[in-house]
Design a protein around this motif. Structure first.
Motif, mmCIF file in Angstrom:
data_model
loop_
_atom_site.group_PDB
_atom_site.id
_atom_site.type_symbol
_atom_site.label_atom_id
_atom_site.label_comp_id
_atom_site.label_asym_id
_atom_site.label_seq_id
_atom_site.Cartn_x
_atom_site.Cartn_y
_atom_site.Cartn_z
ATOM 1 N N HIS A 27 0.834 -1.206 0.000
ATOM 2 C CA HIS A 27 0.000 0.000 0.000
ATOM 3 C C HIS A 27 0.869 1.258 0.000
ATOM 4 C CE1 HIS A 27 -3.405 2.585 0.876
ATOM 5 N NE2 HIS A 27 -2.696 3.146 1.881
ATOM 6 N N TYR A 28 1.925 1.269 0.781
ATOM 7 C CA TYR A 28 2.767 2.465 0.851
ATOM 8 C C TYR A 28 3.479 2.708 -0.483
ATOM 9 C CZ TYR A 28 6.336 5.761 2.298
ATOM 10 O OH TYR A 28 7.138 6.890 2.395
ATOM 11 N N ILE A 29 4.030 1.686 -1.096
ATOM 12 C CA ILE A 29 4.781 1.875 -2.338
ATOM 13 C C ILE A 29 3.844 2.277 -3.469
ATOM 14 C CG2 ILE A 29 6.152 0.673 -4.084
ATOM 15 C CD1 ILE A 29 7.505 -0.880 -1.888
ATOM 16 N N ARG A 30 2.637 1.728 -3.498
ATOM 17 C CA ARG A 30 1.680 2.137 -4.529
ATOM 18 C C ARG A 30 1.289 3.609 -4.369
ATOM 19 N NH1 ARG A 30 -2.571 -2.983 -4.707
ATOM 20 N NH2 ARG A 30 -1.206 -4.429 -5.870
ATOM 21 N N ALA A 31 1.290 4.084 -3.158
ATOM 22 C CA ALA A 31 0.877 5.473 -2.900
ATOM 23 C C ALA A 31 2.033 6.453 -3.035
ATOM 24 C CB ALA A 31 0.257 5.571 -1.495
ATOM 25 N N HIS A 32 3.220 6.051 -2.636
ATOM 26 C CA HIS A 32 4.338 6.999 -2.586
ATOM 27 C C HIS A 32 5.546 6.573 -3.437
ATOM 28 C CE1 HIS A 32 2.260 8.953 0.792
ATOM 29 N NE2 HIS A 32 2.087 7.732 1.310
ATOM 30 N N GLY A 33 5.513 5.443 -4.023
ATOM 31 C CA GLY A 33 6.671 4.982 -4.773
ATOM 32 C C GLY A 33 7.717 4.353 -3.852
ATOM 33 N N GLU A 34 8.751 3.873 -4.455
ATOM 34 C CA GLU A 34 9.773 3.197 -3.651
ATOM 35 C C GLU A 34 10.535 4.176 -2.775
ATOM 36 O OE1 GLU A 34 12.251 0.920 -6.224
ATOM 37 O OE2 GLU A 34 10.620 -0.326 -6.951
ATOM 38 N N GLY A 35 11.004 5.287 -3.319
ATOM 39 C CA GLY A 35 11.680 6.301 -2.531
ATOM 40 C C GLY A 35 12.943 5.778 -1.865
ATOM 41 N N LYS A 42 9.842 3.351 8.585
ATOM 42 C CA LYS A 42 9.205 4.208 9.586
ATOM 43 C C LYS A 42 7.984 4.902 9.010
ATOM 44 C CE LYS A 42 10.251 7.908 12.845
ATOM 45 N NZ LYS A 42 11.293 8.829 13.374
ATOM 46 N N ALA A 43 8.105 5.328 7.736
ATOM 47 C CA ALA A 43 6.968 6.003 7.102
ATOM 48 C C ALA A 43 5.819 5.044 6.846
ATOM 49 C CB ALA A 43 7.424 6.637 5.788
ATOM 50 N N ALA A 44 6.120 3.784 6.573
ATOM 51 C CA ALA A 44 5.066 2.807 6.305
ATOM 52 C C ALA A 44 4.548 2.149 7.570
ATOM 53 C CB ALA A 44 5.608 1.742 5.350
ATOM 54 N N GLY A 45 5.160 2.469 8.697
ATOM 55 C CA GLY A 45 4.713 1.878 9.955
ATOM 56 C C GLY A 45 5.152 0.445 10.111
ATOM 57 N N LEU A 46 6.319 0.130 9.619
ATOM 58 C CA LEU A 46 6.834 -1.247 9.685
ATOM 59 C C LEU A 46 8.037 -1.306 10.617
ATOM 60 C CD1 LEU A 46 6.737 -2.144 5.894
ATOM 61 C CD2 LEU A 46 5.238 -3.083 7.675
ATOM 62 N N TRP A 57 10.211 -6.488 -1.335
ATOM 63 C CA TRP A 57 9.490 -5.907 -2.466
ATOM 64 C C TRP A 57 10.059 -6.390 -3.803
ATOM 65 C CZ3 TRP A 57 5.221 -3.533 -3.935
ATOM 66 C CH2 TRP A 57 5.225 -2.860 -5.155
ATOM 67 N N MET A 58 11.366 -6.337 -3.938
ATOM 68 C CA MET A 58 11.993 -6.675 -5.208
ATOM 69 C C MET A 58 11.841 -8.155 -5.561
ATOM 70 S SD MET A 58 13.159 -3.789 -6.330
ATOM 71 C CE MET A 58 14.232 -4.356 -7.641
ATOM 72 N N ASN A 59 11.911 -9.027 -4.558
ATOM 73 C CA ASN A 59 11.948 -10.460 -4.832
ATOM 74 C C ASN A 59 10.595 -11.164 -4.707
ATOM 75 O OD1 ASN A 59 14.747 -10.336 -5.262
ATOM 76 N ND2 ASN A 59 15.194 -10.713 -3.104
ATOM 77 N N TYR A 60 9.612 -10.503 -4.061
ATOM 78 C CA TYR A 60 8.353 -11.215 -3.824
ATOM 79 C C TYR A 60 7.091 -10.410 -4.121
ATOM 80 C CZ TYR A 60 11.398 -14.462 -1.321
ATOM 81 O OH TYR A 60 12.403 -15.335 -1.005
ATOM 82 N N LEU A 61 7.110 -9.098 -3.891
ATOM 83 C CA LEU A 61 5.858 -8.337 -3.934
ATOM 84 C C LEU A 61 5.687 -7.485 -5.180
ATOM 85 C CD1 LEU A 61 5.736 -7.190 -0.188
ATOM 86 C CD2 LEU A 61 4.705 -9.219 -1.237
ATOM 87 N N ARG A 62 6.676 -7.310 -5.962
ATOM 88 C CA ARG A 62 6.545 -6.479 -7.169
ATOM 89 C C ARG A 62 5.451 -7.043 -8.072
ATOM 90 N NH1 ARG A 62 11.319 -5.883 -10.845
ATOM 91 N NH2 ARG A 62 11.785 -7.982 -10.108
#
Length: 210
Positions: A27-35, A42-46, A57-62
């Motif tokens: 959800h965070y990457i779709r909204a704000h990009g990878e950055g 911290k920004a994604a609350g993880l 993200w690179m190996n499983y969630l892309r």
């Protein structure tokens, strides 16, 4: 001065990712990009490390990841790129859309290397494995000379001279010669034939002594 750590390791989660953590990251990457991966957790609350988020993200969630087995075309492309780039898996993955560098490296080590070896190809040099042995086989071996049936050559030649059988000893011959040369033939008690034999014996004796 070393590189600063990407997170505080004392307050992060380790181990397998949960479904809730995956959803937050997506959800965070779709909204704000990878950055920046350092500040993303911290920004994604993880409670995760930035490196862990990037790998997840690179190996499983892309969304563009390609699942399933590698095709024959991908096999040949990986072999071709490896012959040009070596073990630079990130560069190889950049030319295979939907595949990750870690996935390609594992697939290379578990499948393609064995495939190349079974085909007689060196996985590192991409050259035939039996090239060196073939070159050695074409090189004729030096011819060994067999002297077992060769005729025996005499190392040295020796001559045996039979011993001379003299009627008079060396001292008797010299004494008689001195008496003859002095003109006292009669006092020697020798005939003319004996004198001739004495000269011949003296000649033979001289040859034998020399």
């Amino acid at each position: 001065m070393g590189r600063l750590p990407c997170c505080e390791k004392a307050h992060i989660n380790r181990g397998a990712w949960t479904k809730e953590e995956d959803d937050r990251l997506i959800h965070y990457i779709r909204a704000h990009g990878e950055g920046s991966w350092r500040s993303l957790p911290k920004a994604a609350g993880l409670l995760r490390c930035g490196k862990s988020c990037r790998l997840r993200w690179m190996n499983y969630l892309r969304p563009d990841l390609k699942r399933g087995n590698f095709s024959e075309y991908e096999d040949q492309l990986i072999i071709k790129l490896h012959s040009l780039l070596g073990n630079k898996w990130s560069l190889i993955a950049g030319r295979l859309p939907g595949r990750t560098d870690n996935e390609i490296k594992n697939y290379w080590n578990t499948h393609i290397k064995r495939k190349l070896v079974s085909e007689g190809i060196d996985p590192q040099t991409h050259r035939p494995l039996n090239k060196n042995s073939t070159a050695k086989a074409k090189t004729p071996a030096p011819t060994e000379l067999d002297f077992r049936n060769a005729p025996t050559v005499a190392k040295s030649i020796s001559f045996t001279i039979p011993p001379l059988d003299f009627k008079y000893s060396e001292f008797q011959v010299k004494a008689k010669l001195e008496s003859i040369e002095g003109g006292d033939c009669s006092s020697s008690g020798m005939t003319t034939d004996e004198n001739q034999q004495l000269h011949e014996l003296n000649l033979e004796l001289s040859i034998g002594i020399s």
